[in-house]
Design a protein around this motif. Structure first.
Motif, short mmCIF file in Angstrom:
data_model
loop_
_atom_site.label_atom_id
_atom_site.label_comp_id
_atom_site.label_asym_id
_atom_site.label_seq_id
_atom_site.Cartn_x
_atom_site.Cartn_y
_atom_site.Cartn_z
N GLU A 153 45.80 34.14 48.29
CA GLU A 153 45.07 33.85 47.73
C GLU A 153 43.28 34.03 46.82
O GLU A 153 43.03 34.01 47.82
N PRO A 154 42.31 34.53 46.06
CA PRO A 154 43.06 34.24 45.19
C PRO A 154 43.52 36.17 44.18
O PRO A 154 43.92 36.58 45.13
N ASP A 155 43.72 36.24 43.14
CA ASP A 155 44.46 37.02 42.74
C ASP A 155 43.40 38.38 42.67
O ASP A 155 44.25 39.70 43.37
#
Length: 280
Positions: A135-137
């Motif tokens: 993560e993050p996206d």
């Protein structure tokens, strides 16, 4: 430009060229007016590696023709950033793997758990990265994009010869859900239609086999000796000592005999694809 993936790659190729010529570091040093220590530093990309010194080194070895042209091209491109050096944040082991893949003439991937990265669809990669806790996206998307660009070695004008030997278990788990897994397996069938790609499945009926000892990638080059890449979670390591690589070469040979032929393998993959599609 020193101690970068490209510099280390060229240095390995030059060392291989010297060994192929049957010359010692001292002999080459005597021709060039270098100390043996300087030759050693040159061959490990620690110091002095550039276009002019590469030309001098090849002259000392009397390297000519296609081999010389290829090595000089590598030297000219030493200071040009490659795609995985843009944007930052790419792990060193990943950049080194990408560099090795781009130089390889043949790659064999053995997998007993998941589909190799060079054959993964975007959705398949996203699902795996999410499961691994990445993560993050935007980080996920960066890694997805890198994996997709790495796959370019399979479709370029002079593509790498690629062989994947997969345990049947790889086909069973519905990574990303049934529909996504069906699309992934259909993609395997599609890419296997290329002349440079072979996919073999080791069926459950084979029982125990050497591939169950762990997956690996065997990379072979024009003049450098083959290397093995092992990966676990977010870490990777290369093995290049011949004694360390030999068992993996033998494992590949054994698995080829254990696995189904390419046609039967693709038929089995398609059977699983339809099963996932129904259950998705």
């Amino acid at each position: 430009m020193q101690d970068t993936p490209r510099a280390r790659a060229l240095a390995k190729e030059l060392r291989a060229a010297r060994n192929a010529a049957g010359a010692t570091m001292r002999q080459v040093g005597d021709v060039l007016g270098w100390s043996e220590a300087k030759v050693s530093r040159f061959e490990t990309a620690q110091r002095g590696l550039n276009l002019e010194t590469t030309k001098a080194f090849l002259d000392a070895l009397s390297v000519t023709g296609v081999k010389r042209d290829r090595l000089l091209k590598m030297a000219r491109e030493l200071d040009q950033p490659v795609w995985w050096e843009f944007g930052g944040g790419v792990p060193v082991q990943l950049s080194e793997l990408a560099d090795a893949e781009s130089r390889a003439t043949r790659i064999t991937s053995v997998a007993e758990i998941r589909i190799p990265g060079l054959l993964q669809t975007r959705e398949h990669t996203r699902a795996l990265l999410a499961a691994f806790g990445v993560e993050p996206d935007d980080r996920v998307e960066q890694l997805v994009a890198i994996r997709q660009v790495r796959q370019g070695i399979l479709t370029k004008s002079d593509p790498v010869e690629y062989e994947a030997i997969l345990d049947e278990a790889v086909l069973c788990r519905a990574v990303g859900g049934g529909r996504s897994m069906a699309e992934q397996l259909d993609e395997l069938v599609r890419v296997a239609s290329r002349d440079n790609i072979t996919i073999r499945i080791v069926p459950f009926s084979a029982g125990e086999h050497t591939g169950l000892d762990g997956g690996f990638h065997l990379l072979e080059f024009v003049s450098s000796r083959p290397v093995v890449h092992l990966e676990q979670r977010r870490c990777g390591v290369f093995l290049d000592d011949p004694d360390d690589v030999a068992p993996f070469v033998q494992a590949r040979s054994t698995l080829r005999q254990t696995a189904l032929g390419p046609d039967d393998s693709l038929e089995l993959i398609s059977t699983y694809a339809r099963r996932h599609e129904r259950e998705g």
